[in-house]
Design a protein around this motif. Structure first.
Motif, PDB file in Angstrom:
ATOM      1  N   PRO A  28     -10.665 -59.694  -3.803  1.00  0.00           N
ATOM      2  CA  PRO A  28     -10.876 -59.234  -5.175  1.00  0.00           C
ATOM      3  C   PRO A  28      -9.678 -58.564  -5.826  1.00  0.00           C
ATOM      4  N   ASP A  29      -8.600 -58.341  -5.080  1.00  0.00           N
ATOM      5  CA  ASP A  29      -7.475 -57.616  -5.665  1.00  0.00           C
ATOM      6  C   ASP A  29      -6.864 -58.404  -6.820  1.00  0.00           C
ATOM      7  N   ALA A  30      -6.659 -57.726  -7.932  1.00  0.00           N
ATOM      8  CA  ALA A  30      -6.143 -58.367  -9.141  1.00  0.00           C
ATOM      9  C   ALA A  30      -4.625 -58.238  -9.183  1.00  0.00           C
ATOM     10  N   ASP A  31      -3.956 -59.314  -9.500  1.00  0.00           N
ATOM     11  CA  ASP A  31      -2.505 -59.298  -9.626  1.00  0.00           C
ATOM     12  C   ASP A  31      -2.144 -59.070 -11.096  1.00  0.00           C
ATOM     13  N   ALA A  32      -0.866 -59.180 -11.400  1.00  0.00           N
ATOM     14  CA  ALA A  32      -0.405 -58.875 -12.756  1.00  0.00           C
ATOM     15  C   ALA A  32      -1.073 -59.757 -13.804  1.00  0.00           C
ATOM     16  N   ILE A  33      -1.406 -60.983 -13.437  1.00  0.00           N
ATOM     17  CA  ILE A  33      -2.008 -61.901 -14.396  1.00  0.00           C
ATOM     18  C   ILE A  33      -3.369 -61.399 -14.862  1.00  0.00           C
ATOM     19  N   ALA A  34      -4.010 -60.535 -14.033  1.00  0.00           N
ATOM     20  CA  ALA A  34      -5.339 -60.039 -14.364  1.00  0.00           C
ATOM     21  C   ALA A  34      -5.310 -58.680 -15.049  1.00  0.00           C
ATOM     22  N   ALA A  35      -4.134 -58.174 -15.332  1.00  0.00           N
ATOM     23  CA  ALA A  35      -4.027 -56.852 -15.937  1.00  0.00           C
ATOM     24  C   ALA A  35      -4.804 -56.803 -17.251  1.00  0.00           C
ATOM     25  N   GLY A  36      -5.604 -55.761 -17.391  1.00  0.00           N
ATOM     26  CA  GLY A  36      -6.361 -55.598 -18.619  1.00  0.00           C
ATOM     27  C   GLY A  36      -7.684 -56.326 -18.648  1.00  0.00           C
ATOM     28  N   ARG A  37      -7.986 -57.091 -17.575  1.00  0.00           N
ATOM     29  CA  ARG A  37      -9.253 -57.799 -17.531  1.00  0.00           C
ATOM     30  C   ARG A  37     -10.195 -57.089 -16.566  1.00  0.00           C
ATOM     31  N   ASP A  38     -11.482 -57.234 -16.800  1.00  0.00           N
ATOM     32  CA  ASP A  38     -12.477 -56.663 -15.910  1.00  0.00           C
ATOM     33  C   ASP A  38     -12.730 -57.657 -14.788  1.00  0.00           C
ATOM     34  N   THR A  39     -11.817 -57.695 -13.828  1.00  0.00           N
ATOM     35  CA  THR A  39     -11.929 -58.693 -12.763  1.00  0.00           C
ATOM     36  C   THR A  39     -13.146 -58.462 -11.885  1.00  0.00           C
ATOM     37  N   ALA A  40     -13.649 -57.246 -11.828  1.00  0.00           N
ATOM     38  CA  ALA A  40     -14.831 -56.983 -11.014  1.00  0.00           C
ATOM     39  C   ALA A  40     -16.048 -57.726 -11.551  1.00  0.00           C
ATOM     40  N   ALA A  41     -16.011 -58.065 -12.834  1.00  0.00           N
ATOM     41  CA  ALA A  41     -17.146 -58.752 -13.447  1.00  0.00           C
ATOM     42  C   ALA A  41     -16.977 -60.261 -13.479  1.00  0.00           C
ATOM     43  N   TYR A  42     -15.907 -60.755 -12.887  1.00  0.00           N
ATOM     44  CA  TYR A  42     -15.643 -62.186 -12.961  1.00  0.00           C
ATOM     45  C   TYR A  42     -16.721 -63.021 -12.285  1.00  0.00           C
ATOM     46  N   ARG A  43     -17.179 -62.588 -11.127  1.00  0.00           N
ATOM     47  CA  ARG A  43     -18.135 -63.368 -10.373  1.00  0.00           C
ATOM     48  C   ARG A  43     -19.442 -62.589 -10.276  1.00  0.00           C
ATOM     49  N   ASN A  44     -20.496 -63.143 -10.817  1.00  0.00           N
ATOM     50  CA  ASN A  44     -21.781 -62.459 -10.807  1.00  0.00           C
ATOM     51  C   ASN A  44     -22.844 -63.455 -10.370  1.00  0.00           C
ATOM     52  N   TYR A  45     -23.137 -63.487  -9.082  1.00  0.00           N
ATOM     53  CA  TYR A  45     -24.048 -64.462  -8.520  1.00  0.00           C
ATOM     54  C   TYR A  45     -25.227 -63.785  -7.833  1.00  0.00           C
ATOM     55  N   GLU A  46     -26.272 -64.554  -7.634  1.00  0.00           N
ATOM     56  CA  GLU A  46     -27.367 -64.100  -6.796  1.00  0.00           C
ATOM     57  C   GLU A  46     -26.899 -64.101  -5.344  1.00  0.00           C
ATOM     58  N   ALA A  47     -27.556 -63.318  -4.518  1.00  0.00           N
ATOM     59  CA  ALA A  47     -27.158 -63.193  -3.117  1.00  0.00           C
ATOM     60  C   ALA A  47     -27.257 -64.514  -2.369  1.00  0.00           C
ATOM     61  N   HIS A 228      -1.965 -73.377  -1.730  1.00  0.00           N
ATOM     62  CA  HIS A 228      -2.675 -72.411  -2.566  1.00  0.00           C
ATOM     63  C   HIS A 228      -4.055 -72.065  -1.997  1.00  0.00           C
ATOM     64  N   SER A 229      -4.559 -72.860  -1.050  1.00  0.00           N
ATOM     65  CA  SER A 229      -5.824 -72.543  -0.382  1.00  0.00           C
ATOM     66  C   SER A 229      -5.621 -72.009   1.036  1.00  0.00           C
ATOM     67  N   PHE A 230      -4.382 -71.793   1.439  1.00  0.00           N
ATOM     68  CA  PHE A 230      -4.067 -71.378   2.814  1.00  0.00           C
ATOM     69  C   PHE A 230      -4.180 -69.852   2.924  1.00  0.00           C
ATOM     70  N   ASN A 258      -0.786 -68.144  -7.140  1.00  0.00           N
ATOM     71  CA  ASN A 258      -2.218 -67.983  -6.942  1.00  0.00           C
ATOM     72  C   ASN A 258      -2.948 -67.138  -7.981  1.00  0.00           C
ATOM     73  N   PRO A 259      -2.383 -66.025  -8.446  1.00  0.00           N
ATOM     74  CA  PRO A 259      -3.129 -65.255  -9.454  1.00  0.00           C
ATOM     75  C   PRO A 259      -3.408 -66.039 -10.733  1.00  0.00           C
ATOM     76  N   TYR A 260      -2.527 -66.959 -11.088  1.00  0.00           N
ATOM     77  CA  TYR A 260      -2.781 -67.762 -12.286  1.00  0.00           C
ATOM     78  C   TYR A 260      -4.017 -68.639 -12.100  1.00  0.00           C
ATOM     79  N   ASP A 261      -4.187 -69.153 -10.901  1.00  0.00           N
ATOM     80  CA  ASP A 261      -5.355 -69.973 -10.605  1.00  0.00           C
ATOM     81  C   ASP A 261      -6.621 -69.135 -10.579  1.00  0.00           C
ATOM     82  N   LEU A 262      -6.562 -67.973  -9.928  1.00  0.00           N
ATOM     83  CA  LEU A 262      -7.762 -67.162  -9.739  1.00  0.00           C
ATOM     84  C   LEU A 262      -8.219 -66.458 -11.009  1.00  0.00           C
ATOM     85  N   TYR A 263      -7.272 -66.007 -11.842  1.00  0.00           N
ATOM     86  CA  TYR A 263      -7.623 -65.097 -12.927  1.00  0.00           C
ATOM     87  C   TYR A 263      -7.401 -65.648 -14.337  1.00  0.00           C
ATOM     88  N   SER A 264      -7.142 -66.941 -14.444  1.00  0.00           N
ATOM     89  CA  SER A 264      -6.839 -67.468 -15.783  1.00  0.00           C
ATOM     90  C   SER A 264      -8.061 -68.003 -16.512  1.00  0.00           C
TER      91      SER A 264
END
Length: 293
Positions: A28-47, A228-230, A258-264
């Motif tokens: 879950p760690d956000a890199d520079a690309i995610a600055a200013g975004r609520d990355t904790a809210a990116y994924r909201n799934y049922e258990a 990028h998946s390693f 990788n941060p561009y893929d995860l947080y864009s």
């Protein structure tokens, strides 16, 4: 050759992108690309998501053997399944619209475009912009009849011992290579620091697009595509014993990408009409008129 484990459902994920959605739970760690975004809210799934992801990795870990990878390379790296332009390829990929992703209603191409546009906005080299556009194009393997576990998922070497740092590593006990003395030692069929270009990785979309783009893109871009998946290496440092100093140097490119893929991902739809001339020129600069898949 080991048999493929049969299951009632070889595609337990609601879509191939459900695996990517799980990455931000594990990393879950956000890199520079995610600055200013609520990355904790990116994924909201049922258990229940964990059950589908767990089943996905159970199938992947059982079936991705050394022999399986060699078989798939022989089958697909001839690139004799289909020939089409880049733009036809994206239309083909868009048959994999992800209805399960809570972060975006965009199709596959629009997600790739968001990635490449984020890279472009930061003033990165144009070959990196193109890499962002192409990094998931290998998911067309699903449309060639491949099961999800042979298309997506964290990647890792085969032909040597499976690291305990790989997610759900407990399922490797049912992999045929796990008990094979040719494959279950630290180095297996490899030599110390042999270099990743001499290592067979699990078969999937990143390995496929890496080989396809070899003639066209610089080495840094190829590392971004192939690794990028390693996550067992670039997050857990589990396979340094197979890497050279040059591999470690080039892995800095993977960390940059990788941060561009995860947080864009964003609800904002890219304006393709405005962007098209730029990308048509960019593709023409690096690639031929048609690609063989």
């Amino acid at each position: 050759m080991s048999k493929i484990t049969q299951a009632q459902d070889q595609n337990p994920l609601a879509s191939v992108d459900e695996w990517e959605d799980d990455l931000l739970v594990r990393y879950p760690d956000a890199d520079a690309i995610a600055a200013g975004r609520d990355t904790a809210a990116y994924r909201n799934y049922e258990a229940t998501l964990k059950d589908t992801v767990r089943e996905f990795y159970r199938l992947q870990h059982i079936n991705q053997t050394y022999d399986f990878v060699l078989q798939k390379k022989e089958q697909y790296l001839k690139f004799d399944k289909k020939e089409m332009s880049v733009w036809d390829a994206f239309d083909f990929l868009n048959q994999l619209v992800d209805d399960s992703d809570p972060d975006t209603d965009l199709d596959q191409f629009q997600h790739l475009l968001q990635t490449s546009e984020a890279i472009r906005a930061d003033g990165r080299p144009d070959w990196m912009v193109l890499t962002g556009l192409f990094h998931d194009l290998g998911k067309v393997l699903c449309l060639f009849g491949q099961p999800q576990w042979a298309v997506v998922g964290d990647s890792y070497p085969v032909g040597c011992a499976f690291s305990e740092k790989i997610v759900f590593s407990e399922y490797f006990t049912d992999n045929a290579d796990h008990c094979d003395p040719h494959f279950n030692t630290k180095y297996g069929v490899y030599e110390p620091n042999c270099g990743l270009d001499n290592v067979h990785m699990t078969w999937g979309h990143d390995e496929y697009i890496y080989h396809m783009m070899k003639p066209y893109l610089p080495e840094e871009a190829l590392y971004m595509l192939r690794y990028h998946s390693f996550y067992p290496q670039h997050r857990e440092n589990a396979y340094s014993h197979l890497m050279t100093a040059d591999d470690h140097r080039l892995f800095k490119s993977v960390a940059l990408f990788n941060p561009y893929d995860l947080y864009s991902k964003s609800p904002e739809i890219p304006d393709w009409n405005k962007l098209r001339p730029y990308y048509e020129d960019l593709v023409a600069k690096y690639l031929p008129a048609t690609l063989k898949f």
